[in-house]
Write an enzyme that holds these catalytic residues in place. Sequence first.
Site, PDB file in Angstrom:
ATOM      1  N   ASP A  73     -12.728 -48.798  25.204  1.00 60.21           N
ATOM      2  CA  ASP A  73     -12.093 -49.235  26.649  1.00 60.21           C
ATOM      3  C   ASP A  73     -11.349 -48.590  26.960  1.00 60.21           C
ATOM      4  OD1 ASP A  73     -11.274 -49.887  29.411  1.00 60.21           O
ATOM      5  OD2 ASP A  73     -12.196 -51.646  29.325  1.00 60.21           O
TER       6      ASP A  73
ATOM      7  N   GLY B  97     -19.180 -38.700  29.326  1.00 61.19           N
ATOM      8  CA  GLY B  97     -19.099 -37.945  30.870  1.00 61.19           C
ATOM      9  C   GLY B  97     -19.626 -36.356  30.536  1.00 61.19           C
TER      10      GLY B  97
ATOM     11  N   TYR C 129      -7.257 -40.077  43.113  1.00 59.40           N
ATOM     12  CA  TYR C 129      -7.167 -39.297  42.229  1.00 59.40           C
ATOM     13  C   TYR C 129      -5.875 -38.223  41.928  1.00 59.40           C
ATOM     14  CZ  TYR C 129     -10.160 -36.149  38.961  1.00 59.40           C
ATOM     15  OH  TYR C 129     -10.154 -35.292  38.219  1.00 59.40           O
TER      16      TYR C 129
ATOM     17  N   ARG D 182     -16.775 -46.366  27.431  1.00 58.72           N
ATOM     18  CA  ARG D 182     -16.625 -47.772  27.354  1.00 58.72           C
ATOM     19  C   ARG D 182     -18.385 -48.000  27.422  1.00 58.72           C
ATOM     20  NH1 ARG D 182     -15.338 -49.252  33.234  1.00 58.72           N
ATOM     21  NH2 ARG D 182     -16.132 -51.516  32.542  1.00 58.72           N
TER      22      ARG D 182
ATOM     23  N   LYS E 204      -3.233 -38.268  38.790  1.00 55.24           N
ATOM     24  CA  LYS E 204      -3.354 -36.494  38.756  1.00 55.24           C
ATOM     25  C   LYS E 204      -1.686 -36.334  37.609  1.00 55.24           C
ATOM     26  CE  LYS E 204      -6.845 -36.257  36.608  1.00 55.24           C
ATOM     27  NZ  LYS E 204      -7.685 -36.114  34.901  1.00 55.24           N
TER      28      LYS E 204
END
Length: 313
Positions: free
Chosen positions: A51, A11, A141, A35, A145
Amino acid sequence: MPRIIVTGAFGQIGSELTSALREQYGPDNVVATGRHVPEAASSAGPAEVLDVTDAASVQETFRRLEPDIVYHLAARLSAVAEQDPESAWQVNVEGLRNVLRAARDVAAERMFWPSSIAAFGPDTPRIAVPQDTIMRPTTIYGIAKVAGELLCNYYLARYGLDVRGVRYPGVISSGSPPGGGTTDYAVEIFYAALQRGKYTAFVRADCVLPMIYMPDCINAATKLMQAPRERLLHHNSFNVTAMSFSAGELAREIKRHLPNFVCKFAPDERQAIADSWPQSLDDSAARKEWGWQPSYDLPAMTEDMLATLRARL
């Protein structure tokens, strides 16, 4: 040399962090997982499919590799998470729990997990947010967190797992394309400025958010992980920041280098998410406890981004 596993290694942050770790510890000592493994990834060092929502697979991978250090970066980012909250919870919370358990079971020395300014909410002070403050986010999100911060603290207190982390602001990177975050405009705008000479931002011109440039982002992670444990009072979820600016200020800074650049503003649903986040952070705890100090401000970041992308594009 320690054995290191990076989840979410392909990422935005993971790809550059993995590269930095391999420079420091050697390519063979850093296993990149995700993944999906890009075709070119295996040539740079060990890479595996993993995963994090598959608890059995996480356990098997950790038992086989026996990592000393874990960097857990696999996540669904803010804008993408709002489109599929159930999947976001599975990846961001259940995935974290799976990795925490596996790291505990193999007696890993340390683990890094990043939180975010999304953990704050409309009730949080907007300016110079303290390290310890009210946290009532309104996005899945952000909720994930907060849950993650508490879960990491629990594994530290209950099992002695040395979990460390920071609350990242918006991350600006020249190395990887945006990944579905609310602050993606601050990356997209550079590509658009160089390739098309124009850009339409999905936030208002006066939308101010705290940001950090990728070299500082990587430095924060590695520097915190190297800090003596006894110096850390907060341990995880340290506020870190480098600069705060509006989308309009960023556009004007780019225009100083590219006078013909034109930026328009057309806020969409991501503006509401941005409005729930703070405009600046107080990162004095990170500076005091482990010597955090950013290197890039808005002018320096803009100059470096444009130079790097111009050479690549």
